[in-house]
Design an enzyme around this catalytic site. Structure first.
Site, PDB file in Angstrom:
ATOM      1  CG  ASP A  94      13.163  27.764  25.557  1.00  0.00           C
ATOM      2  OD1 ASP A  94      14.014  27.288  24.858  1.00  0.00           O
ATOM      3  OD2 ASP A  94      13.318  28.815  26.030  1.00  0.00           O
ATOM      4  CG  ASP A 148       4.895  28.263  21.346  1.00  0.00           C
ATOM      5  OD1 ASP A 148       6.187  27.969  21.262  1.00  0.00           O
ATOM      6  OD2 ASP A 148       4.453  28.577  22.045  1.00  0.00           O
ATOM      7  N   GLY A 218       2.406  32.117  25.985  1.00  0.00           N
ATOM      8  CA  GLY A 218       1.831  33.288  25.671  1.00  0.00           C
ATOM      9  C   GLY A 218       1.207  34.404  26.684  1.00  0.00           C
ATOM     10  CG  ASP A 268      10.514  29.638  32.693  1.00  0.00           C
ATOM     11  OD1 ASP A 268      11.257  30.494  32.087  1.00  0.00           O
ATOM     12  OD2 ASP A 268       9.499  29.089  32.316  1.00  0.00           O
TER      13      ASP A 268
END
Length: 377
Positions: A94, A148, A218, A268
């Site tokens: 990530d 992000d 999100g 995940d």
């Protein structure tokens, strides 16, 4: 079959559900796939060989935690995350953005990036889109995420829109920083909270960037499951059919079934490993709490039909004793069981899609959970 290039192929469809393969130089990932989370370079309480033997084709590493300790440059000097951690297959990392927003202290965010202090020692760091990609490159991961901004839900619409637009601009910068890396991929992350028009805007803009894959971020941050599924029904029809779709941080077995039905290919979640460390087992019968006194003299295994030794060869009474005593072996065995169940579920999902009976598989699986655990002795 591995390839020198990154590729995705849909092999079968059943409604919106897809069964396929992601090909990379380090291996093939069968989809739908569940990626065990190796936050700090380890899948907690597991050997890497065990993780592979359970059927995992890919694991996840966390950029935020690894950049703080032991440090991305050190991992690079030691041969990259695969060499460092002993995992030979593909690794997805990530961007670190979620942890910066949720764990780091005294963070300051602007167009350039985000400055923050480590939750470990208070040291100051800066994370920009370019630095996030640089760190993931030092880790030598196979699939990398854009940086992000993920807002917590509920969030005011104005704030959600601002974060989504910033994430799109950061995606462009990450794409430039990533460049052309044969055999690797950078995924964009669809944001927009629980607001359909913002999710549409984000998905359309990322689609226009022609990235190698797309994540949905999100979600699974405290909102009801129906909201998550509604957003997937907005986003998935927009995203390219020939690219993989990854739902970040999800989730429960039920979340996975319902998200696959809406077109998601990759998942995940820390849930199976974290639950294992807290005495909770995932099984064909649903969740089993080994802390409960009903298991104290139960000589039966968690699941006599399982191929996993942790599920099949140890009594519930022994597992209950280990959990109540705080023994490390309890966490190890229940984590082993939980990851085995998740991979068993994914294998069943893939076979059901290939056979065209995913709906029947879903019904049978959920009926098994609803029936509950075997009666107490």
């Amino acid at each position: 079959m591995t390839t020198e290039n990154f590729g995705f192929k849909v092999l079968a469809r059943d409604g919106a559900a897809r069964q396929g393969e992601i090909s990379m130089p380090r291996g093939v990932v069968r989809t739908p796939a569940f990626m065990p989370v190796g936050t700090a370079g380890t899948v907690k309480a597991m050997y890497m060989d065990q993780v592979k033997e359970l059927g995992a084709d890919i694991i996840l590493g966390n950029t935020y935690h690894l950049m703080l300790r032991p440090g991305a440059e050190r991992v690079a000097r030691l041969g990259g995350l695969h060499e460092f951690g002993g995992w030979k297959g593909p690794i997805l990392t990530d961007s670190g953005g979620f942890q910066v927003m949720s764990l780091a202290q005294l963070r300051k965010l602007n167009e350039h990036g985000v400055t923050f202090r480590s939750h470990i020692d208070g040291k100051a760091y800066e994370m920009t889109p370019e630095r996030s990609i640089e760190i993931q490159g030092l880790l030598d991961s196979d699939i990398q995420m854009q940086l992000d901004e993920c807002v917590a839900l509920p969030s005011p619409e104005k704030n959600t829109e601002r974060a989504m637009e910033l994430s799109l601009r950061w995606a462009e910068r990450c794409k430039v920083a990533f460049g052309d890396q044969p055999g690797k991929a950078m995924f964009g992350i669809v944001q927009g909270g629980d607001i359909a028009r913002l999710r549409e805007r984000s998905a359309e803009a990322l689609k226009a960037m022609d990235l190698k894959g797309y994540s949905v971020g999100g979600l699974a941050v405290g909102e009801p499951q129906e909201v998550m599924l509604d957003m997937l029904e907005v986003v998935c029809p927009i995203l390219p059919t020939e690219k993989p779709r990854y739902l970040m941080g999800v989730g429960t077995p039920d979340d996975i079934l319902k998200s696959v039905a809406r077109g998601i290919d990759m998942f995940d979640c820390v849930m199976p490993t974290r639950a294992g460390r807290h005495g909770l087992a995932f099984t064909r019968f649903g969740k089993v709490n080994l802390r409960n006194a009903r298991h104290a003299e139960d000589h039966r295994p968690l699941d006599p039909q399982s191929d996993c030794p942790a599920s099949r060869d140890y009594s519930r009474a022994y597992l209950h004793h280990l959990v109540k005593s705080g023994e490390a072996l309890g966490a190890m065995l229940l984590t082993w069981n939980n990851l085995a169940y998740y991979q068993y579920l994914m294998k069943g999902i893939r076979a059901a899609i290939a056979d065209g009976n995913f709906s029947d598989f879903t019904a049978e699986t959920t009926e098994g959970w609803a029936r509950g655990d075997m009666p107490a002795l």
